[in-house]
Write an enzyme that holds these catalytic residues in place. Structure first.
Site, PDB file in Angstrom:
ATOM      1  N   HIS A  52       0.886  -1.175   0.000  1.00 14.01           N
ATOM      2  CA  HIS A  52       0.000   0.000   0.000  1.00 14.01           C
ATOM      3  C   HIS A  52       0.918   1.217   0.000  1.00 14.01           C
ATOM      4  CE1 HIS A  52      -2.471  -2.923   2.363  1.00 14.01           C
ATOM      5  NE2 HIS A  52      -3.509  -2.360   1.784  1.00 14.01           N
TER       6      HIS A  52
ATOM      7  N   ASP B 113       2.154   2.050   3.441  1.00 12.98           N
ATOM      8  CA  ASP B 113       3.062   1.110   4.122  1.00 12.98           C
ATOM      9  C   ASP B 113       4.506   1.478   3.860  1.00 12.98           C
ATOM     10  OD1 ASP B 113       0.778  -0.550   4.240  1.00 12.98           O
ATOM     11  OD2 ASP B 113       1.455  -1.743   2.522  1.00 12.98           O
TER      12      ASP B 113
HETATM   13  C1  XLS Z   1      -7.694  -6.619   4.279  1.00 11.24           C
HETATM   14  C2  XLS Z   1      -7.179  -6.846   2.932  1.00 11.24           C
HETATM   15  C3  XLS Z   1      -6.029  -5.949   2.530  1.00 11.24           C
HETATM   16  C4  XLS Z   1      -5.853  -5.964   1.033  1.00 11.24           C
HETATM   17  C5  XLS Z   1      -5.042  -4.847   0.497  1.00 11.24           C
HETATM   18  O1  XLS Z   1      -8.447  -7.426   4.819  1.00 11.24           O
HETATM   19  O2  XLS Z   1      -6.874  -8.197   2.784  1.00 11.24           O
HETATM   20  O3  XLS Z   1      -4.865  -6.338   3.184  1.00 11.24           O
HETATM   21  O4  XLS Z   1      -5.314  -7.163   0.592  1.00 11.24           O
HETATM   22  O5  XLS Z   1      -5.599  -3.611   0.738  1.00 11.24           O
END
Ligand code: XLS
Ligand code: NI
Ligand code: NI
Length: 442
Positions: A104, A107
């Site tokens: 992300h 992140d």
């Molecule tokens: C949350 C999601 C997230 C997505 C990416 O539950 O799995 O981690 O994979 O935004």
């Protein structure tokens, strides 16, 4: 090969040692270099590491702060810490033999006081990541934007009742698309973290869904305008953090995408734990996406059957993964997708080696499932059973039904004059379950 490093003391690059080895820091089923059908296992599996869990996860939960402390988390300012962390991440990607990673925007780079500052931080980190990708050969499976952590998104991003927040989210995704393109991302993911509602008392559901579709059209238009060729993926999840998320599961995702003319633009990123939260099996979600020609990628994890939230655990359930792999291979694979470990360490798993052990288990389980699934498909016993089960539709009036030549009148006549009562045939579920067991433990 470098044996260990100051960042990962005592932890060498992970090697394949086979099933006889009891070394916890070795692969037992996943041999990245093994060639099967002209492709290495690394190429078949396309494993990816999720930056947010592996390098931003601290083990924090609603009842207490993080427990996991990493030695590289230091530097003179947030951007230099982010760079040091990323250096460690790429060393990990190499050591664990993962060809891909995912992130992300927030992140990898710290959010600044203004959008302009956040963009500047992101630019600096993307440049750094680009160098590391070049130096290590690790590639970007997908990028995405975090539109759920910051308080401004408390009522959603594209589905926020305030157009100002919609605009902010648009600006953020514009930048995340640019970053993903810059890093050669093969896909771009939309997970609608807060794209849903808490209560219908304050919600205009239709308007929110219309806005979400508008947002996705804008994203596609912008991606086209900058020449981003990656696949768009939607990642369904029924709930958490919202009480109801609009892209609840694959079937509701398909309905949404078709309603708004987006079905040619998107495929699905299916997460195991999201499937089970929606009351489906992992394999069910894969089959529904594959049936629509929209199977894209996998967020590899697992939930706890006794807990009703997204526990994001590493999955070592070879039976579940074998069934999933059979469906994935039947569908022709994942194309530009891969298996991304959207999975995190448990709060008490504080040792650095736990990060390796966790991913080794996930990779080994998938590699084993891949091999078992290939044996199942090569033997063709299940396939043959299913084909026989439907064979009455292959010829005669069955074929006429499938091809649209039959109608209620013609079928009534057939039953009254010729067919009479159908002969019942066993579904043979127990036989098939035993057959599956013979592959899992054969
Ligand atoms: C949350 C999601 C997230 C997505 C990416 O539950 O799995 O981690 O994979 O935004
Ligand atoms: Ni996910
Ligand atoms: Ni998830």
């Amino acid at each position: 090969m470098k044996k260990s490093s100051p960042r990962f003391p005592g932890i060498p690059a992970i090697a394949y040692e086979g099933t006889k080895s009891s070394n916890a820091l070795a692969f037992h089923h996943y041999n990245p270099d093994e060639v099967i059908d002209g492709q290495t296992m690394a190429e078949h599996m396309r494993f990816s590491i999720a930056y947010w869990h592996a390098f931003r996860g601290t083990g924090g939960d609603p009842f207490g702060p993080g427990t996991i402390v990493r030695p590289w988390e230091s530097g003179k300012d947030p951007v230099s810490i982010a760079k040091a962390r990323m250096d460690a991440a790429f060393e990990f990607f190499q050591k664990i033999r993962a060809p891909f990673w995912c992130f992300h925007d927030r992140d990898i780079a710290p959010e600044g006081a203004t959008l302009a500052q956040s963009n500047k931080n992101l630019d600096a980190i993307v440049a750094h990541a680009k160098q590391l990708q070049k130096a290590t050969g690790v590639k970007l499976l997908w990028g995405t934007a975090n539109l759920f952590s910051n308080p401004r998104f408390m009522c959603g991003a594209a589905t926020n009742p305030d157009a100002h927040v919609f605009a902010y989210a648009a600006a953020q995704v514009k930048k995340a698309l640019e970053a993903t393109k810059e890093l050669g991302g093969e896909n771009y993911v939309f997970w609608g973290g807060r794209e849903g509602y808490e209560t219908l008392l304050n919600t205009n559901l239709k308007r929110e869904q219309d806005h979400l579709a508008r947002f996705m059209h804008m994203a596609k238009d912008y991606a086209n305008s900058i020449g981003f060729k990656g696949q768009f993926l939607i990642e369904p999840k029924p709930k958490e953090p919202t009480k109801h998320q609009y892209d609840f599961d694959v079937a509701s995702g398909i309905a949404f995408l078709r309603t708004y003319g987006l079905d040619k633009v998107f495929k699905f990123n299916i997460e195991t734990n999201h499937a089970t939260l929606a009351g489906h099996s992992f394999q069910h979600e894969i089959e529904v996406a594959a049936a629509a020609g929209m199977l894209g990628s996998i967020d590899a994890n697992s939930g706890d059957p006794l807990l009703g939230w997204d526990t994001d655990q590493f999955n070592t359930d070879v039976r579940e993964l074998t069934l999933a792999m059979v469906s994935i291979l039947n569908a022709g694979g994942l194309g530009t997708g891969g298996f991304n470990f959207d999975a995190k360490l448990r709060r008490p798993s504080i040792d650095l080696e736990d990060l390796f052990i966790a991913h080794i288990g996930g990779m080994d389980a998938y590699a084993l499932a891949f091999k078992i699934a290939r044996r199942i498909l090569a033997d063709g016993k299940f396939e043959q059973f299913v084909a026989d089960r439907y064979s009455s539709f292959d010829t005669g009036y069955g074929k006429d039904i499938e091809t649209g030549k039959a109608n209620f009148k013609s079928l009534e006549k057939l039953v009254l004059t010729k067919l009479g009562e159908p002969t019942l045939r066993s579904g043979k579920q127990e036989y098939l379950e035993n057959l599956l067991m013979s592959y899992l433990h054969g």
